[in-house]
Design an enzyme around this catalytic site. Sequence first.
Site, PDB file in Angstrom:
ATOM      1  CD  GLU A 264      -2.792  -1.330  -0.077  1.00 48.30           C
ATOM      2  OE1 GLU A 264      -3.065  -0.314  -0.740  1.00 48.30           O
ATOM      3  OE2 GLU A 264      -3.156  -2.475  -0.415  1.00 48.30           O
ATOM      4  CG  HIS A 267      -1.156   1.187  -4.402  1.00 39.30           C
ATOM      5  ND1 HIS A 267      -1.189   1.054  -5.759  1.00 39.30           N
ATOM      6  CD2 HIS A 267      -1.514  -0.023  -3.894  1.00 39.30           C
ATOM      7  CE1 HIS A 267      -1.553  -0.198  -6.066  1.00 39.30           C
ATOM      8  NE2 HIS A 267      -1.747  -0.861  -4.960  1.00 39.30           N
TER       9      HIS A 267
END
Length: 519
Positions: A264, A267
């Site tokens: 994550e 991202h």
Amino acid sequence: MKALDELKTRLLEVSDLNSSTALLRWDQQTYMPRGGAAARGRQMATLSRLAHEKFTDAAVGRLLDRAERETASLPPDSDGAALVRVTRRLYERSVRIPASLVSEFDEHNAATYQAWTVAQPANDFATMRPLLEKTLELSRRKANCFPGYESIADPLIDMDDHGMKASSVRELFSALRARLVPLVHAITSRPPADDSCLRQHAPAAEQLAFGAQVIKAFGFDSERGRLDLTPHPFTTRFSLGDVRITTRVREDVLTGSLFVTLHECGHALYEQGIRGELEGTPLAAVASFGVDESQSRLWENLVGRSRGFWEHFYPKLQQAFPKQLGEVELDTFYRAINRVERSLCRGHADEVTYNLHILLRFGLELDLLEGRLAVKDLPHAWRERFEADLGIPVPDDRLGVLQDVHWYSGPIGGVFQGYTLGNVMSAQFHAAALAAHPEIPGQIAKGEFGTLRGWLRDNLYQHGARFTAAELIRRATGKDMSSEPYLDYLWRKYQPLYRLEERGRYATGNGPLKAQPAS
Ligand code: ZN
């Protein structure tokens, strides 16, 4: 630039509405008490409807016409020209799909998802079959809003991975499959890596603290973001100054949250790196699903599962978990986090087998959409192809055709390809960064990531959605997208880990995995 400025003002309002929906969704999936569910669903639907109405207003179409004339003399890669081009594409897409189809699909998706949450654990495909038949029909209707395609999957693929077509994805994937199948066979013919050091109890607080230490070193800006817990991790953005990541923890696995957090964070580094001037426009976004996923995979796998990374971080991990890892050698740990095995579940698959799970799903989607496969025959087709590609039988539909949420919460087609495109691109970007800065591996082994992050920011992140994935790759790497850097990366990493024979490097095979002779 009068029309362009007016257009920006309108787009900013749309962006504000969409960001507010995203904030409500983030809260729904992190801190909202159960009692808020019904009202929250309604609130999000209201905001989404307002944003859609505002964006598809005929006045936006007229502003775009005027802005196109105004920007006609600008260079195509200027912000103004890119804004008009990207907004035109999104506008045409939004106005072409009738509102009635959007709401019919939304309602159907909500009902199908509810049914799937019960049918999946119960191994009950019979209940899902009529729902999935309806999903296929709706997916075809959605695609048919964009006539003139080569494959009916093309318009769906274009929504997440603009510029890609079924034919180009199919070509890339078949080249990949021909080399991956023999590689998986060669690796799984060797003794499996011992991963017992990972399967130890590790308290959540220590796991989370270690993850936070790593993402700080990666360059995650906590002045412009947060990390919270959720059952199904995701990354979201409310503005370029507020990019949130989420993770989950399993205390029975020592790395039960780490790699999710690193994924994550990848991202988030992308979204935090978008140039500030693009804020509030459709350009303040990732270029495509595949490019977005390339960054999560790059930081999670190419960096976070590399030997150099752990030369720096393993002593720190040992300090955090002295009872569990005090006696475990770095090499043992490194082999454990890179264990390759044929398994049934996509979500837990390793780097080498992962793409075979995606290729299977992508192939089945195309067959369904293009009319070569009926929904009633899908479970059988899944089992047959899974065994041919992964070499193990599928015991039931729960771990087969019912496994992933995607087909039961959205259209059939258009999503799965992005995961493998992401893996392929991640290695191509990584190789280009290392070619420009050969010092990067040495820096990573010292826990320094600034040069790598800086190259990615300059060549990818800052541009947001100004370029298509294909253009970005060409600009950043000087070449078209290719699976070679990815296959090369896998070979260089796994050849020494599993002591593979050099002659296996370019082995190709399209036949069933189990029919390959053992080496
Ligand atoms: Zn991801």
